[in-house]
Design a protein around this motif. Structure first.
Motif, PDB file in Angstrom:
ATOM      1  N   PHE A  69       0.203  10.601   4.476  1.00 58.96           N
ATOM      2  CA  PHE A  69       1.536  10.771   5.058  1.00 58.96           C
ATOM      3  C   PHE A  69       2.020   9.462   5.688  1.00 58.96           C
ATOM      4  CE2 PHE A  69       4.058  11.733   8.879  1.00 58.96           C
ATOM      5  CZ  PHE A  69       5.149  12.346   8.279  1.00 58.96           C
ATOM      6  N   LEU A  70       1.133   8.802   6.431  1.00 57.29           N
ATOM      7  CA  LEU A  70       1.514   7.541   7.065  1.00 57.29           C
ATOM      8  C   LEU A  70       1.830   6.450   6.060  1.00 57.29           C
ATOM      9  CD1 LEU A  70      -0.804   7.059  10.177  1.00 57.29           C
ATOM     10  CD2 LEU A  70       1.647   7.445  10.114  1.00 57.29           C
ATOM     11  N   THR A  71       1.033   6.353   5.004  1.00 55.66           N
ATOM     12  CA  THR A  71       1.302   5.315   4.002  1.00 55.66           C
ATOM     13  C   THR A  71       2.640   5.552   3.323  1.00 55.66           C
ATOM     14  OG1 THR A  71       0.013   6.482   2.326  1.00 55.66           O
ATOM     15  CG2 THR A  71      -1.119   4.756   3.572  1.00 55.66           C
ATOM     16  N   GLY A  72       3.009   6.819   3.133  1.00 60.15           N
ATOM     17  CA  GLY A  72       4.322   7.129   2.551  1.00 60.15           C
ATOM     18  C   GLY A  72       5.455   6.821   3.510  1.00 60.15           C
TER      19      GLY A  72
ATOM     20  N   PRO B 212      -6.404  -0.249  -1.896  1.00 61.79           N
ATOM     21  CA  PRO B 212      -7.675  -0.575  -1.220  1.00 61.79           C
ATOM     22  C   PRO B 212      -8.006   0.383  -0.084  1.00 61.79           C
ATOM     23  CG  PRO B 212      -6.384  -2.550  -1.531  1.00 61.79           C
ATOM     24  CD  PRO B 212      -5.506  -1.394  -1.916  1.00 61.79           C
ATOM     25  N   LEU B 213      -6.983   0.877   0.596  1.00 66.25           N
ATOM     26  CA  LEU B 213      -7.209   1.836   1.681  1.00 66.25           C
ATOM     27  C   LEU B 213      -7.801   3.135   1.126  1.00 66.25           C
ATOM     28  CD1 LEU B 213      -6.810   2.250   4.721  1.00 66.25           C
ATOM     29  CD2 LEU B 213      -4.545   3.144   4.198  1.00 66.25           C
ATOM     30  N   ILE B 214      -7.261   3.604   0.014  1.00 63.82           N
ATOM     31  CA  ILE B 214      -7.797   4.807  -0.626  1.00 63.82           C
ATOM     32  C   ILE B 214      -9.229   4.569  -1.105  1.00 63.82           C
ATOM     33  CG2 ILE B 214      -7.555   6.312  -2.650  1.00 63.82           C
ATOM     34  CD1 ILE B 214      -4.500   6.052  -2.239  1.00 63.82           C
ATOM     35  N   PHE B 215      -9.496   3.387  -1.646  1.00 69.45           N
ATOM     36  CA  PHE B 215     -10.845   3.046  -2.094  1.00 69.45           C
ATOM     37  C   PHE B 215     -11.828   3.059  -0.921  1.00 69.45           C
ATOM     38  CE2 PHE B 215     -14.168  -0.146  -2.697  1.00 69.45           C
ATOM     39  CZ  PHE B 215     -14.801   0.385  -3.805  1.00 69.45           C
ATOM     40  N   ILE B 216     -11.430   2.505   0.212  1.00 71.46           N
ATOM     41  CA  ILE B 216     -12.306   2.455   1.390  1.00 71.46           C
ATOM     42  C   ILE B 216     -12.617   3.872   1.877  1.00 71.46           C
ATOM     43  CG2 ILE B 216     -12.383   1.792   3.829  1.00 71.46           C
ATOM     44  CD1 ILE B 216     -10.848  -0.777   2.951  1.00 71.46           C
ATOM     45  N   VAL B 217     -11.601   4.729   1.930  1.00 65.53           N
ATOM     46  CA  VAL B 217     -11.820   6.113   2.378  1.00 65.53           C
ATOM     47  C   VAL B 217     -12.723   6.853   1.393  1.00 65.53           C
ATOM     48  CG1 VAL B 217     -10.689   8.330   2.814  1.00 65.53           C
ATOM     49  CG2 VAL B 217      -9.695   6.224   3.719  1.00 65.53           C
TER      50      VAL B 217
ATOM     51  N   PRO C  15       1.560  -0.776  -2.953  1.00 63.85           N
ATOM     52  CA  PRO C  15       0.313  -0.360  -3.614  1.00 63.85           C
ATOM     53  C   PRO C  15      -0.826  -1.349  -3.388  1.00 63.85           C
ATOM     54  CG  PRO C  15       2.173  -0.059  -5.096  1.00 63.85           C
ATOM     55  CD  PRO C  15       2.694  -0.774  -3.880  1.00 63.85           C
ATOM     56  N   ALA C  16      -0.496  -2.604  -3.132  1.00 65.52           N
ATOM     57  CA  ALA C  16      -1.540  -3.601  -2.871  1.00 65.52           C
ATOM     58  C   ALA C  16      -2.301  -3.281  -1.589  1.00 65.52           C
ATOM     59  CB  ALA C  16      -0.928  -4.995  -2.788  1.00 65.52           C
ATOM     60  N   LEU C  17      -1.679  -2.571  -0.663  1.00 64.12           N
ATOM     61  CA  LEU C  17      -2.359  -2.155   0.572  1.00 64.12           C
ATOM     62  C   LEU C  17      -2.881  -0.724   0.472  1.00 64.12           C
ATOM     63  CD1 LEU C  17       0.048  -3.583   3.277  1.00 64.12           C
ATOM     64  CD2 LEU C  17      -2.187  -4.460   2.642  1.00 64.12           C
TER      65      LEU C  17
END
Length: 133
Positions: free
Chosen positions: A36-39, A50-55, A45-47
């Motif tokens: 929700f926050l990223t939206g 990687p955030l989704i990958f880390i989670v 998408p460049a940020l």
């Protein structure tokens, strides 16, 4: 990777598994909030990727830790424990995928589905707390 790491381990035994279960529930609520926050922040998408990958890596790592801790507290051989845990993981994953994609997310949304996952993890932690091994 999480199943192998032991250095400086504070998550040991039954108490560690309970703490890990609660942490996984908190992450279940945090993921929809993060999406929700990223939206809302219109992150590129460049940020976001990687955030989704880390989670995803963190969840996978913690799941490996759960396997190791559950294996330790059962007191059975590693082969028997791994077989039972892996079977339970596959069945739970299939049922969870079916219920969340067909029932929970379309009717309740991501955040409320995360709340349900938090409650399931808290019930699991309570079960672990009062169960004798």
């Amino acid at each position: 990777m999480g199943a192998v790491l032991k250095t400086g381990d504070r998550l040991t035994g039954k108490t560690g598994l309970i703490r890990l279960q609660v942490l996984m529930g908190i992450i279940a609520v945090g993921i929809p909030f993060l999406l929700f926050l990223t939206g809302k922040l219109s992150l590129s998408p460049a940020l976001t990727l990687p955030l989704i990958f880390i989670v995803a890596f963190a969840v996978s790592f913690l799941t490996g830790r759960e396997f190791r801790l559950a294996s330790e507290i059962t007191g059975q051989s590693a082969l028997n424990t791994a077989t039972g845990l892996y079977s339970a993981e596959m069945i739970g994953g299939a049922v969870g995928l079916f219920l969340s994609s067909i029932l929970f997310i379309p009717r309740l949304g991501f955040f409320n589905t995360g709340i349900i996952l938090l409650m399931i993890n808290l019930l699991s932690a309570l079960n672990l707390r009062y169960r004798n091994f």
